[in-house]
Each structure stands twice: as structure tokens, then as C-alpha cells.
Design a protein around this motif. Structure first.
Motif, PDB file in Angstrom:
ATOM      1  N   ALA A  43       0.680  -1.239  -0.048  1.00 33.74           N
ATOM      2  CA  ALA A  43       0.036   0.094  -0.201  1.00 33.74           C
ATOM      3  C   ALA A  43       0.729   1.138   0.047  1.00 33.74           C
ATOM      4  O   ALA A  43       2.059   1.165   0.304  1.00 33.74           O
ATOM      5  CB  ALA A  43      -0.931  -0.007   1.297  1.00 33.74           C
ATOM      6  N   GLU A  44       0.288   2.471  -0.206  1.00 33.42           N
ATOM      7  CA  GLU A  44       1.096   3.484  -0.350  1.00 33.42           C
ATOM      8  C   GLU A  44       1.511   4.105   1.030  1.00 33.42           C
ATOM      9  O   GLU A  44       2.630   4.992   0.986  1.00 33.42           O
ATOM     10  CB  GLU A  44       0.175   4.773  -1.208  1.00 33.42           C
ATOM     11  N   PHE A  45       0.716   3.595   1.935  1.00 36.46           N
ATOM     12  CA  PHE A  45       1.032   4.203   3.375  1.00 36.46           C
ATOM     13  C   PHE A  45       1.920   3.234   3.927  1.00 36.46           C
ATOM     14  O   PHE A  45       2.513   3.782   5.233  1.00 36.46           O
ATOM     15  CB  PHE A  45      -0.372   4.212   4.253  1.00 36.46           C
ATOM     16  N   GLU A  46       2.331   2.415   3.257  1.00 37.92           N
ATOM     17  CA  GLU A  46       3.474   1.634   3.966  1.00 37.92           C
ATOM     18  C   GLU A  46       4.983   2.156   3.442  1.00 37.92           C
ATOM     19  O   GLU A  46       4.911   3.088   2.484  1.00 37.92           O
ATOM     20  CB  GLU A  46       3.616   0.031   3.281  1.00 37.92           C
ATOM     21  N   PRO A  47       5.993   1.723   4.168  1.00 38.88           N
ATOM     22  CA  PRO A  47       7.420   2.455   4.047  1.00 38.88           C
ATOM     23  C   PRO A  47       7.889   2.538   2.512  1.00 38.88           C
ATOM     24  O   PRO A  47       7.768   1.521   1.693  1.00 38.88           O
ATOM     25  CB  PRO A  47       8.450   1.474   4.987  1.00 38.88           C
ATOM     26  N   LEU A  48       8.295   3.790   2.240  1.00 34.93           N
ATOM     27  CA  LEU A  48       8.692   3.737   0.867  1.00 34.93           C
ATOM     28  C   LEU A  48      10.355   4.018   0.826  1.00 34.93           C
ATOM     29  O   LEU A  48      10.994   4.542   1.771  1.00 34.93           O
ATOM     30  CB  LEU A  48       8.043   5.027   0.203  1.00 34.93           C
ATOM     31  N   ALA A  49      10.950   3.506  -0.346  1.00 36.64           N
ATOM     32  CA  ALA A  49      12.339   3.793  -0.648  1.00 36.64           C
ATOM     33  C   ALA A  49      12.434   5.219  -1.435  1.00 36.64           C
ATOM     34  O   ALA A  49      13.290   5.974  -1.233  1.00 36.64           O
ATOM     35  CB  ALA A  49      13.135   2.662  -1.579  1.00 36.64           C
ATOM     36  N   SER A  50      11.552   5.611  -2.195  1.00 38.82           N
ATOM     37  CA  SER A  50      11.705   6.500  -2.873  1.00 38.82           C
ATOM     38  C   SER A  50      10.336   7.104  -3.738  1.00 38.82           C
ATOM     39  O   SER A  50       9.298   6.075  -3.708  1.00 38.82           O
ATOM     40  CB  SER A  50      12.779   6.472  -4.179  1.00 38.82           C
ATOM     41  N   VAL A  51      10.168   8.093  -4.207  1.00 40.36           N
ATOM     42  CA  VAL A  51       9.189   8.532  -4.927  1.00 40.36           C
ATOM     43  C   VAL A  51       9.431   9.030  -6.394  1.00 40.36           C
ATOM     44  O   VAL A  51      10.423   9.962  -6.276  1.00 40.36           O
ATOM     45  CB  VAL A  51       8.241   9.667  -4.162  1.00 40.36           C
ATOM     46  N   TRP A  52       9.032   8.508  -7.128  1.00 44.61           N
ATOM     47  CA  TRP A  52       9.269   9.088  -8.648  1.00 44.61           C
ATOM     48  C   TRP A  52       8.529  10.266  -9.142  1.00 44.61           C
ATOM     49  O   TRP A  52       7.279  10.376  -8.749  1.00 44.61           O
ATOM     50  CB  TRP A  52       8.936   8.010  -9.747  1.00 44.61           C
ATOM     51  N   LEU A  53       9.235  11.022  -9.725  1.00 39.83           N
ATOM     52  CA  LEU A  53       8.516  12.077 -10.530  1.00 39.83           C
ATOM     53  C   LEU A  53       9.171  12.535 -11.925  1.00 39.83           C
ATOM     54  O   LEU A  53      10.220  11.937 -11.937  1.00 39.83           O
ATOM     55  CB  LEU A  53       8.534  13.654  -9.922  1.00 39.83           C
TER      56      LEU A  53
END
Length: 442
Positions: A43-53
Motif C-alpha cells: 500500500a502507499e501508506f507503507e514504508p517507501l524507498a523513494s517517490v518518482w516524479l
């Protein structure tokens, strides 16, 4: 939404030719027998490594800068534990973003350590839809799902040259996947990431009309089976309709109100309607019945679509059979801006076959932006939400902005909540969520 500049035509032709070769060499086999090797969608609310733009290539309305919105977003993300992956077409894109960030007080050291630039050819910045959807497995690997892309169900309404350029974005997923060392799972299903909202435990919500329109040779059951296959899902929940500000630019636009035509450009996506808070809790906007008295057709359509969604979700369960909890959020009143000849969105609408009531003398048109609170971005430490009120707009927007701000603070108590003016994105037919794509932490 999503007009691609014509200077990319030749690049598009070469990219499509190359991508057809690349797709022959990706791994289509999927997970093996080892359960730890099976890929799944967090899910999006779980830990992220990065966000793409990805670097913008146009502004949809003169005077509203997409790059400025991106810079404000990245400024809020950089002090946190979430890194940024940024897709560029040229070194000039790197320089432009760095200049925008430094002018906002972001330190060069923060840019150097937190942003990773990647050359990934693209026609527009809607990376949520075209940049591939990143799954992970318990062995520490990534897999990106590469769907087909049909220019948001506009193929029969736009010139062939414009459609050909759109195909440059058909394979952005190959570039983003390669940048993260991901294997690629190929699917011939036509869909976009913005229409797939995952709860992280095996359930996805999607608007079915866009899937059926893009895949006319498939039944809904076949579409469901393919979504379950590629994402290892247990359940797909289909919503029937979309909010009015997310209406098709020809089939559902313009809408007439008090003798005036109001145009818009939407794509029938779930991320304009819902958001998961946890694996059984859904955030869903609500139009107060009292607002229907205005007779505004945008208000009426949105009310009907959201109440239909409520009826569906209130009778649904998650993958484990647990009933869904539905939290109602505000829905902004229709926000109108004037488009003029020379604005990219104006020219995009003008070239569409079959569009009604569009002026032939170059006079301005009234345009309803794709404004919705659900189009927000969750990162490890900050939640970026839109704010819509400005002097001259409906006074109710000021109250709704604050109501949504307080609601998100209560739902994400460990994260900072930041409200941003995203009009430059919204006038393009999307929002901040549409121009990001998350990479889960391994």
C-alpha cells in the motif's frame, strides 16, 4: 490531461521501435514456486524507498508552472527519509529543477544526496499512469508491471500524430524499472496506475468503465483475472462511475449550466475518488445534499457517482472478508478557470474530434479543473494534500480545505501534513498523486 508536445514526435517513433525490442527481452514468467520470490503490491501508506516524479514538458495554462508545483512538493519531501527519483529527457531538465529548488531555499547538499536523476524519455509528467507499478518480494527484489497505454481513451478523438506521440509514454515503465534494477512483468491489458488503488494485502479498487472502454475485447471477468495475475491479488473491487471533474473530454464534456458550456478533461481514475487508510478503511468524498439545490450539473454528477461508490463499498469486504470502514471526506465544489487560445489545454480540447460547443473564433472557454482531495501523496514522513481556495472562489472551499487538512492530520498522526497549491497540475486533468509513483522499501 495529457497533451504531449509535438517536438517529441521523432523521439516517440524511435522509442516505440526500441521498446518493441525491449519487451521481447523482459522476464514474463512471474514468480517461481518459492513463496518468498512472489511479488506483491504494498500500500502507499507503507514504508517507501523513494517517490518518482518526471520533468514536465509543457504547462497546461500559461502562467501556471508545473515545475513550480513539483519543486514545492520535493522541497517538503527532501528533509524526510523518502528519496526522490526524477526522470528527465535532457540535462536541461536537471538544471531547471535544481534552480527551482535552490530558489526555494533547498540546500545543494540536500539535492545531491536525496535526488537521483535518470534519463527516461517521456512525453509528459503523468508518471503514476505510465511509469510502471512497482511490486516487491521478500527476497529484496522489485518487479515493475508494464501495461499498454491508449492515451486515456482518446485515440479516436485526437489526430494520429498526437496519438503517435502519446506512445512515447507507453514504455516509461521500462526506463523506471531499469533504473531500480526491477524485472518487468508484461501485460497487454490497457490501464493506468491512477486507476489502481491497492490496500497492500491483496485488494485493489478500480473504476471499471475505463478498463472496459480501453479493453473492448475483454469481459470484466477477464480484466479481473488479469489484474489478479499480475499483482497476485485476491480481490478486485470495481466502482461504476467517476466524479464530474474526471469526465471524458468528448463523451461527457461539455456540461451546460445557465446557458454556458463548461469543459473539462478527465480519465476515469480511482485515485480521484478513493484512498486506502489501512487494509480495510477507505476514504471517500461526499457532496452534501444541500449543494444540489444549485442545479450545477458537475455537483449533481459527482454526488451520484460518490453515493453509488458508497453503496458498493459499504457492502464490500477486503480480501480477508472484513467489512470495509468508510470515512467520508469533503469534495470541492466545481472550480472554474478561463482557458485562452494558446493555453495547451485549450489547444488540446480544440483539436479533439466530436467535441461540442467549442468556439471556432478563438474566444476563451470556461474549464472545470480536475480538483479532488483524494489526489494526495503519502510519503514516509509527510502527506502532501491540495488546497483549492483562493480569493474569488467559492467561500466553501476555504472551509473544506481546512476540514480535509484536519481529517488527514487525524488519519496520519505520525506524519507532517502540508497543503500545497497544485492548480498547475489540476488544470492538466490530474493532481499531485498523478505525477508521482512510489517505490516500496525493501
Amino acid at each position: 490531461m495529457k497533451r504531449i508536445p509535438f517536438w517529441l514526435f521523432l523521439v516517440a517513433f524511435l522509442a516505440v521501435t526500441l521498446s518493441s525490442c525491449l519487451k521481447d527481452h523482459v522476464d514474463p514468467t512471474g514468480p517461481g514456486a518459492d513463496p518468498d520470490a512472489a511479488f506483491y503490491m504494498p500500500a502507499e501508506f507503507e514504508p517507501l524507498a523513494s517517490v518518482w516524479l518526471s520533468a514536465p514538458t509543457v504547462d497546461y495554462k500559461n502562467g501556471l508552472s508545473m515545475l513550480a508545483v513539483q519543486a514545492e512538493m520535493i522541497k517538503e519531501i527532501l528533509p524526510t527519509t523518502t528519496k526522490v527519483d526524477y526522470a528527465v529527457n535532457s540535462p536541461e531538465d536537471i538544471d531547471a529543477l535544481k534552480t527551482a529548488l535552490i530558489s526555494r531555499g533547498v540546500a545543494q547538499a540536500a539535492i545531491d544526496t536525496a535526488i537521483h536523476f535518470h534519463t527516461v524519455s517521456h512525453g509528459d509528467l503523468w508518471i503514476r499512469d505510465t511509469g510502471g507499478t512497482f511490486m516487491k518480494n521478500k527476497k529484496g527484489g522489485y518487479q515493475v508491471v508494464d501495461f499498454d497505454f491508449d492515451a486515456y481513451r482518446t485515440k479516436e478523438y485526437i489526430p494520429d500524430a498526437s496519438y503517435a506521440i502519446y506512445q512515447l509514454d507507453n514504455d516509461v515503465s521500462l526506463g523506471t524499472g531499469a533504473a531500480k534494477g526491477a524485472s518487468v512483468l508484461r501485460s497487454t491489458l490497457i490501464t493506468e496506475g491512477g486507476n489502481l488503488h491497492f490496500n497492500g494485502k491483496g485488494t485493489v479498487i478500480a473504476v471499471k468503465k475505463s478498463l472496459l472502454a480501453s479493453n473492448p475485447s475483454l469481459t470484466l471477468s477477464q480484466i479481473e483475472a488479469e489484474l489478479k495475475r499480475v499483482f497476485n491479488l485476491k480481490k478486485v473491487i470495481f466502482l461504476n462511475e467517476n466524479t464530474a471533474s474526471d469526465s471524458h473530454p468528448v463523451l461527457e464534456s461539455p456540461k451546460l449550466f445557465n446557458g454556458q458550456a463548461y469543459f473539462n478533461f478527465g480519465v476515469w481514475h480511482a485515485d480521484e475518488m478513493v484512498s486506502w487508510i489501512d487494509d480495510h478503511t477507505v476514504l471517500l468524498p461526499q457532496v452534501p445534499a444541500s449543494e444540489l439545490a444549485s442545479g450545477n450539473p458537475f455537483t449533481q454528477v459527482s454526488y451520484q457517482a460518490l453515493e453509488d461508490a458508497y453503496q458498493i463499498l459499504s457492502h464490500e469486504t477486503n480480501q480477508d472478508g472484513k467489512p470495509l470502514t468508510i470515512i467520508r471526506a469533503p469534495e470541492p465544489s466545481p472550480i472554474v478557470v478561463e482557458l485562452n487560445a494558446g493555453d495547451v489545454m485549450y489547444e488540446s480540447l480544440k483539436e479533439m474530434k466530436g467535441i461540442q460547443h467549442f468556439p471556432t473564433d478563438g474566444s476563451p472557454v470556461q474549464f472545470v479543473m480536475a480538483a479532488g482531495y483524494m489526489n494526495y501523496v503519502v510519503t514516509n514522513d509527510v502527506v502532501l494534500i491540495p488546497k483549492f481556495y483562493k480569493p474569488g472562489r467559492d467561500a466553501s472551499l476555504q472551509q473544506k480545505d481546512e476540514e480535509f487538512n484536519q481529517l488527514i492530520k487525524s488519519l496520519y498522526p505520525t506524519r507532517k501534513v502540508k497543503q500545497l497549491d497544485a492548480d498547475a497540475i489540476t488544470v492538466g486533468g490530474g493532481g499531485m498523486h498523478c505525477i508521482t509513483q512510489q517505490v516500496p522499501a525493501l
